[in-house]
Design a protein around this motif. Structure first.
Motif, PDB file in Angstrom:
ATOM      1  N   ARG A  14      -6.070  -1.277   5.746  1.00 29.41           N
ATOM      2  CA  ARG A  14      -6.078   0.201   5.095  1.00 29.41           C
ATOM      3  C   ARG A  14      -4.947   1.060   4.844  1.00 29.41           C
ATOM      4  N   TYR A  15      -4.871   1.440   3.543  1.00 26.83           N
ATOM      5  CA  TYR A  15      -3.722   2.445   3.370  1.00 26.83           C
ATOM      6  C   TYR A  15      -4.407   3.768   3.095  1.00 26.83           C
ATOM      7  N   GLY A  16      -4.391   4.635   4.249  1.00 30.02           N
ATOM      8  CA  GLY A  16      -5.064   5.915   4.084  1.00 30.02           C
ATOM      9  C   GLY A  16      -6.566   5.846   4.038  1.00 30.02           C
ATOM     10  N   GLU A  17      -7.037   6.280   3.068  1.00 28.66           N
ATOM     11  CA  GLU A  17      -8.478   6.270   2.931  1.00 28.66           C
ATOM     12  C   GLU A  17      -8.803   4.937   2.451  1.00 28.66           C
ATOM     13  N   HIS A  18      -7.907   4.389   1.721  1.00 22.11           N
ATOM     14  CA  HIS A  18      -8.287   3.102   0.804  1.00 22.11           C
ATOM     15  C   HIS A  18      -8.217   1.899   1.710  1.00 22.11           C
ATOM     16  N   LEU A  19      -9.386   1.162   1.688  1.00 22.70           N
ATOM     17  CA  LEU A  19      -9.664  -0.088   2.408  1.00 22.70           C
ATOM     18  C   LEU A  19      -9.366  -0.930   1.369  1.00 22.70           C
ATOM     19  N   VAL A  20      -7.899  -1.591   1.517  1.00 27.08           N
ATOM     20  CA  VAL A  20      -7.511  -2.750   0.497  1.00 27.08           C
ATOM     21  C   VAL A  20      -7.955  -3.992   0.675  1.00 27.08           C
ATOM     22  N   LEU A  21      -8.190  -4.401   1.879  1.00 27.10           N
ATOM     23  CA  LEU A  21      -8.723  -5.766   2.339  1.00 27.10           C
ATOM     24  C   LEU A  21      -9.789  -5.413   3.446  1.00 27.10           C
ATOM     25  N   GLU A  39      -7.821  -9.666  -9.939  1.00 24.11           N
ATOM     26  CA  GLU A  39      -7.246  -8.860 -10.855  1.00 24.11           C
ATOM     27  C   GLU A  39      -6.377  -8.036 -10.182  1.00 24.11           C
ATOM     28  N   ASN A  40      -5.684  -7.282 -11.046  1.00 20.24           N
ATOM     29  CA  ASN A  40      -4.856  -6.048 -10.720  1.00 20.24           C
ATOM     30  C   ASN A  40      -5.396  -5.394  -9.601  1.00 20.24           C
ATOM     31  N   GLY A  41      -4.713  -5.039  -8.242  1.00 23.56           N
ATOM     32  CA  GLY A  41      -5.102  -4.057  -7.405  1.00 23.56           C
ATOM     33  C   GLY A  41      -6.009  -4.877  -6.505  1.00 23.56           C
ATOM     34  N   ALA A  42      -6.458  -5.974  -6.494  1.00 21.82           N
ATOM     35  CA  ALA A  42      -7.517  -6.981  -5.756  1.00 21.82           C
ATOM     36  C   ALA A  42      -7.158  -6.660  -4.509  1.00 21.82           C
ATOM     37  N   GLY A  43      -5.735  -6.825  -4.068  1.00 20.26           N
ATOM     38  CA  GLY A  43      -5.385  -7.044  -2.779  1.00 20.26           C
ATOM     39  C   GLY A  43      -4.579  -8.241  -2.493  1.00 20.26           C
ATOM     40  N   LYS A  44      -4.352  -8.888  -3.605  1.00 20.26           N
ATOM     41  CA  LYS A  44      -3.644 -10.170  -3.035  1.00 20.26           C
ATOM     42  C   LYS A  44      -2.069  -9.967  -2.649  1.00 20.26           C
ATOM     43  N   THR A  45      -1.439  -9.261  -3.314  1.00 18.35           N
ATOM     44  CA  THR A  45      -0.174  -9.071  -2.888  1.00 18.35           C
ATOM     45  C   THR A  45      -0.184  -8.665  -1.034  1.00 18.35           C
ATOM     46  N   THR A  46      -1.095  -7.784  -1.122  1.00 18.30           N
ATOM     47  CA  THR A  46      -1.222  -7.146   0.518  1.00 18.30           C
ATOM     48  C   THR A  46      -1.674  -8.385   1.499  1.00 18.30           C
ATOM     49  N   MET A  47      -2.488  -9.229   1.021  1.00 18.67           N
ATOM     50  CA  MET A  47      -2.691 -10.432   1.991  1.00 18.67           C
ATOM     51  C   MET A  47      -1.496 -11.336   1.817  1.00 18.67           C
ATOM     52  N   GLY A  84       8.195 -13.428  -3.835  1.00 16.50           N
ATOM     53  CA  GLY A  84       7.140 -12.232  -4.280  1.00 16.50           C
ATOM     54  C   GLY A  84       6.921 -11.914  -5.659  1.00 16.50           C
ATOM     55  N   GLN A  85       6.230 -11.201  -5.779  1.00 17.88           N
ATOM     56  CA  GLN A  85       5.635 -10.852  -7.325  1.00 17.88           C
ATOM     57  C   GLN A  85       6.772 -10.492  -8.464  1.00 17.88           C
ATOM     58  N   TYR A  86       7.805  -9.755  -7.698  1.00 10.62           N
ATOM     59  CA  TYR A  86       8.900  -9.413  -8.624  1.00 10.62           C
ATOM     60  C   TYR A  86      10.166 -10.214  -8.053  1.00 10.62           C
ATOM     61  N   ASP A 161       3.888 -15.323  -5.163  1.00 11.23           N
ATOM     62  CA  ASP A 161       2.760 -14.299  -5.761  1.00 11.23           C
ATOM     63  C   ASP A 161       3.076 -14.146  -7.129  1.00 11.23           C
ATOM     64  N   GLU A 162       1.768 -14.529  -7.964  1.00 13.10           N
ATOM     65  CA  GLU A 162       1.727 -14.415  -9.263  1.00 13.10           C
ATOM     66  C   GLU A 162       3.151 -15.160  -9.854  1.00 13.10           C
ATOM     67  N   PRO A 163       3.163 -16.638  -9.495  1.00 17.05           N
ATOM     68  CA  PRO A 163       4.501 -17.195  -9.930  1.00 17.05           C
ATOM     69  C   PRO A 163       4.533 -17.227 -11.688  1.00 17.05           C
ATOM     70  N   THR A 193      -2.884 -15.618  -8.309  1.00 11.62           N
ATOM     71  CA  THR A 193      -2.783 -15.483  -9.870  1.00 11.62           C
ATOM     72  C   THR A 193      -4.035 -14.880 -10.291  1.00 11.62           C
ATOM     73  N   GLN A 194      -3.751 -14.091 -11.345  1.00 13.44           N
ATOM     74  CA  GLN A 194      -5.007 -13.402 -12.290  1.00 13.44           C
ATOM     75  C   GLN A 194      -5.594 -14.305 -13.172  1.00 13.44           C
ATOM     76  N   TYR A 195      -4.910 -15.656 -13.249  1.00 15.99           N
ATOM     77  CA  TYR A 195      -5.468 -16.536 -14.522  1.00 15.99           C
ATOM     78  C   TYR A 195      -6.297 -17.519 -13.832  1.00 15.99           C
ATOM     79  N   ASN A 313      -9.281   1.674  -9.434  1.00 16.07           N
ATOM     80  CA  ASN A 313      -8.061   1.835 -10.207  1.00 16.07           C
ATOM     81  C   ASN A 313      -7.034   2.754  -9.259  1.00 16.07           C
ATOM     82  N   ASP A 314      -6.636   1.652  -8.207  1.00 17.66           N
ATOM     83  CA  ASP A 314      -5.652   2.388  -7.383  1.00 17.66           C
ATOM     84  C   ASP A 314      -5.978   3.595  -6.644  1.00 17.66           C
TER      85      ASP A 314
ATOM     86  N   THR B 256       7.079  -1.505   8.917  1.00 21.00           N
ATOM     87  CA  THR B 256       5.924  -1.287   9.453  1.00 21.00           C
ATOM     88  C   THR B 256       5.165  -0.231   8.533  1.00 21.00           C
ATOM     89  N   GLU B 257       5.275  -0.429   7.177  1.00 22.75           N
ATOM     90  CA  GLU B 257       4.536   0.724   6.321  1.00 22.75           C
ATOM     91  C   GLU B 257       3.177   0.529   6.083  1.00 22.75           C
TER      92      GLU B 257
HETATM   93  N1  LIG Z   1       2.313   0.640   0.390  1.00 24.87           N
HETATM   94  C1  LIG Z   1       0.823   0.875  -0.153  1.00 24.87           C
HETATM   95  N2  LIG Z   1       0.524   2.167   0.241  1.00 24.87           N
HETATM   96  C2  LIG Z   1      -0.697   2.524  -0.678  1.00 24.87           C
HETATM   97  N3  LIG Z   1      -1.458   1.869  -1.289  1.00 24.87           N
HETATM   98  C3  LIG Z   1      -0.954   0.323  -1.553  1.00 24.87           C
HETATM   99  C4  LIG Z   1       0.093   0.097  -0.714  1.00 24.87           C
HETATM  100  N4  LIG Z   1       0.293  -1.171  -1.329  1.00 24.87           N
HETATM  101  C5  LIG Z   1      -0.806  -1.579  -1.781  1.00 24.87           C
HETATM  102  N5  LIG Z   1      -1.639  -0.611  -2.071  1.00 24.87           N
HETATM  103  C6  LIG Z   1      -3.071  -0.630  -2.897  1.00 24.87           C
HETATM  104  O1  LIG Z   1      -3.512  -1.688  -2.388  1.00 24.87           O
HETATM  105  C7  LIG Z   1      -4.453  -2.176  -3.607  1.00 24.87           C
HETATM  106  C8  LIG Z   1      -4.195  -3.335  -3.672  1.00 24.87           C
HETATM  107  O2  LIG Z   1      -2.792  -3.732  -4.014  1.00 24.87           O
HETATM  108  P1  LIG Z   1      -2.192  -5.218  -4.310  1.00 24.87           P
HETATM  109  O3  LIG Z   1      -0.763  -5.017  -4.388  1.00 24.87           O
HETATM  110  O4  LIG Z   1      -2.218  -5.871  -2.881  1.00 24.87           O
HETATM  111  O5  LIG Z   1      -2.886  -5.764  -5.396  1.00 24.87           O
HETATM  112  P2  LIG Z   1      -2.656  -7.216  -6.138  1.00 24.87           P
HETATM  113  O6  LIG Z   1      -3.820  -7.838  -6.181  1.00 24.87           O
HETATM  114  O7  LIG Z   1      -1.437  -7.657  -5.724  1.00 24.87           O
HETATM  115  O8  LIG Z   1      -2.458  -6.528  -7.494  1.00 24.87           O
HETATM  116  P3  LIG Z   1      -1.563  -7.148  -8.967  1.00 24.87           P
HETATM  117  O9  LIG Z   1      -2.096  -7.958  -9.548  1.00 24.87           O
HETATM  118  O10 LIG Z   1      -1.477  -5.726  -9.619  1.00 24.87           O
HETATM  119  O11 LIG Z   1      -0.312  -7.369  -8.268  1.00 24.87           O
HETATM  120  C9  LIG Z   1      -3.941  -1.273  -4.790  1.00 24.87           C
HETATM  121  O12 LIG Z   1      -5.031  -0.291  -5.145  1.00 24.87           O
HETATM  122  C10 LIG Z   1      -2.840  -0.658  -4.331  1.00 24.87           C
HETATM  123  O13 LIG Z   1      -2.629   0.706  -4.964  1.00 24.87           O
END
Ligand SMILES: Nc1ncnc2c1ncn2[C@@H]1O[C@H](COP(=O)(O)OP(=O)(O)OP(=O)(O)O)[C@@H](O)[C@H]1O
Ligand SMILES: [Mg+2]
Lengths: 314, 257
Positions: A14-21, A39-47, A84-86, A161-163, A193-195, A313-314, B256-257
């Motif tokens: 969770r990031y604040g109110e937003h349940l990302v995973l 797709e974008n924002g699905a939470g891949k990078t977070t995982m 990483g993605q970048y 991450d998205e090679p 990947t997004q593809y 949308n984020d 730990t962000e």
């Molecule tokens: N440090 C953070 N603080 C707040 N919100 C975050 C943070 N990191 C990610 N998020 C939110 O979590 C959600 C998922 O992000 P994530 O980067 O995991 O997506 P993704 O699937 O990798 O997307 P992309 O294809 O754009 O890389 C997004 O809505 C993003 O805004």
């Protein structure tokens, strides 16, 4: 019993109110290629960041090689590498210097660092640019260098991450080739990947992610059986021929664009039959092309609704 | 065990320092700025204001310590930008996914920055000698100068690492370093503090740059030092310790962000 090198159980983040995973669970077999598709924002990078010990989950557990990514992170770090993605390459250093720096930080002795640098530059087709600064590299070269760096210490599990995001089609094909080669050597590859096509090409197992949940897992064959075949899209000139055509052929109808999508197994025979039917009724489409199923089609099939407007949308 | 950990921490620090030094040498514009700007300031002060400002000695002698300080401040401020760049670029994440202590990244910037400071300071002193600077320092005094400057530069470098860790983008990192560059002007660096309005005079007399400059002046030119040496050590020793601790805490928090 199969050998699960990664096992994830009920991960929530969770990031604040937003349940990302929202309770992710999956396993990855040793030596396989696993694709997290979303797709974008699905939470891949977070995982990926949780698995790479960079951030902590709010609940659930993730283990790599039997070690907990939270409480036994040092052991995990020794098994993994992260690209990483970048690209995390140093622009002001040369390709060679980038590799040597990470080699030294891996605490390998001087001679090993040198030998391995030469070997990796060779293997990733960067020998010619070894002494040039990375700022002069193309996107594809940067990506290759980035992955070469992450392989320095012979990791067992590689996170990519998205090679191929941002690569041109040719570099993308080359990257796929490279990933396959790595997998043949027995390393486990976890890629995002997004593809759909990329996951299809590479992965032994695919997990489809949407809004922080895994909505489907399976081999590419299994997913394809869900989403159906390639489609042939026929476009018609005017309303009359469009209406006429929609009476004689079966398919998805798009009124506004005067397009009919017909499922096809892609054989010339089926194509001939379709065109004959139209011809017999004196209808000629103005354009036609094949369309591979997209990620959007997957969502459409699995969730029963298009992701447009549904995804956060984020 | 502890020994080998210390050994590797030192080795990692050295690896990252080598990287920082390569950066410093290759980022020609930054290096030229870090050297050229203080030299230009010095020449301008001596040529333009030299006749007008009464300091009791040759103005070039009066002004050199202040220029050295300004020069160090400017050189150090570049560190904030480099640190921010590393944090938002992928290098920091990569290091953190490896089995090592990523603080070597900060050590690299601090020591690398010190090398840049040393180069710039040497150039400033050489140019000063060319335009008439006549130090009276002996070997012991010069060692003292090197010692106090080292303390000053390291503490400033850690302070800018803190700034670099605090901000989220490079533009802010650039902006935040700005006030630091003005501090020397509101001290006894370029004009005696007695000539300032009283409120400014009070500030100038009590800010850390003044005892440092008076110490340098004392060592280089033989003017009385008094308590200034100890005041400087207290100020900048304190700054070093505090900045180092704050940087370490911020760095850990970033995990730990
Ligand atoms: N440090 C953070 N603080 C707040 N919100 C975050 C943070 N990191 C990610 N998020 C939110 O979590 C959600 C998922 O992000 P994530 O980067 O995991 O997506 P993704 O699937 O990798 O997307 P992309 O294809 O754009 O890389 C997004 O809505 C993003 O805004
Ligand atoms: Mg991502």
């Amino acid at each position: 019993m199969t050998d699960q090198v990664i096992s994830v159980q009920g991960i929530k983040k969770r990031y604040g109110e937003h349940l990302v995973l929202d309770g992710l669970s999956f396993h990855v077999e040793r030596g396989s290629i696993f694709a997290l598709l979303g797709e974008n924002g699905a939470g891949k990078t977070t995982m990926v960041r949780i698995l790479a010990t960079l951030i902590k989950a709010n609940s659930g557990s993730a283990k790599i090689g039997g070690y907990d990514t939270d409480s036994e992170s040092v052991s995990v770090k020794k098994l993994i590498s992260l690209t990483g993605q970048y690209a995390a390459v140093d622009e002001l250093l040369t390709g060679e210097e980038n590799l040597q720096m990470i080699g030294r930080l891996n605490h390998l002795d001087h001679r090993t660092v040198k030998a391995r640098t030469v070997e990796l530059l060779e293997q990733f087709d960067l020998s010619g640019a070894a002494k040039k600064r990375v700022s002069t590299y193309s996107g594809g070269m940067r990506r290759r260098l980035d992955i070469a760096i992450s392989l320095f210490a012979n990791p067992e599990v590689i996170f990519l991450d998205e090679p191929t995001t941002g690569l041109d089609p040719r570099s993308r094909k080359n990257m796929w080739e490279l990933i396959r080669k790595l997998a043949n050597r027995g390393v486990t590859i976890f890629l995002t990947t997004q593809y759909l096509e990329e996951a299809d090409q590479l992965a032994d197992k695919i997990a489809v992610m949407n809004n922080g949940k895994i909505i489907e897992t399976g081999t590419s064959e299994q997913l394809k059986s869900i989403i159906g075949k390639e489609k042939l899209e026929l476009t018609f000139q005017d309303q009359a021929s469009f209406d006429e055509a929609s009476k004689v052929i079966k398919g998805q109808i798009n009124e506004s664009e005067k397009v009919i999508s017909v499922e096809t197994e892609g054989s010339t025979e089926s194509l001939r039959r379709l065109l004959n039917t139209l011809h017999e009724n004196q209808i000629e489409p103005v354009a036609m092309h094949f369309r591979k199923p997209t990620l959007d089609d997957v969502f459409l099939e699995i969730t029963g609704k298009s992701t447009k407007g549904v995804s956060s949308n984020d | 065990m502890t020994n080998s950990r210390l050994y590797w921490a030192a080795m990692d620090g050295w690896t990252m320092t080598r990287r920082s030094i390569k950066h410093i040498v290759r980022e020609k514009e930054s290096l030229m700025m870090a050297i050229g700007l203080p030299v230009a300031i010095m020449i301008m002060f001596v040529a333009v204001f030299g006749g007008a400002i009464q300091t009791g000695t040759d103005y070039v002698n009066y002004v050199v310590p202040g220029v050295i300080i300004t020069c160090a401040g400017f050189g150090s401020s570049i560190i904030a930008v480099s640190v921010t760049q590393d944090m938002i670029g992928g290098l920091f994440e990569r290091l953190r996914s490896m089995p090592l202590h990523p603080s070597s990244l900060m050590v690299g910037h601090v020591i690398g920055g010190f090398v840049r400071n040393a180069i710039a300071t040497t150039v400033v002193i050489l140019v000063a000698l060319l335009i008439g600077f006549q130090p009276e320092a002996g070997v012991v005094e010069w060692l003292g100068v090197i010692g106090i400057l080292t303390l000053f530069m390291l503490s400033l470098n850690w302070l800018f690492v803190v700034f670099g860790l605090l901000v989220k983008n490079v533009e802010t990192a650039n902006a935040i370093t700005f006030p630091m560059l003005f501090l020397p002007y509101v001290s006894s660096a370029f004009v005696p503090t007695e000539t300032m309005p009283s409120w400014l005079h009070t500030f100038a007399e009590n800010q850390p740059m003044t005892p440092l400059i008076e110490t340098l002046r004392g060592l280089l030119l033989g003017t009385p030092i008094g308590t200034n040496l100890w005041l400087s050590i207290a100020w900048f020793g304190g700054l070093l310790i505090i900045s180092f601790i704050v940087a370490t805490i911020l760095f850990k928090k970033r995990k730990t962000e």
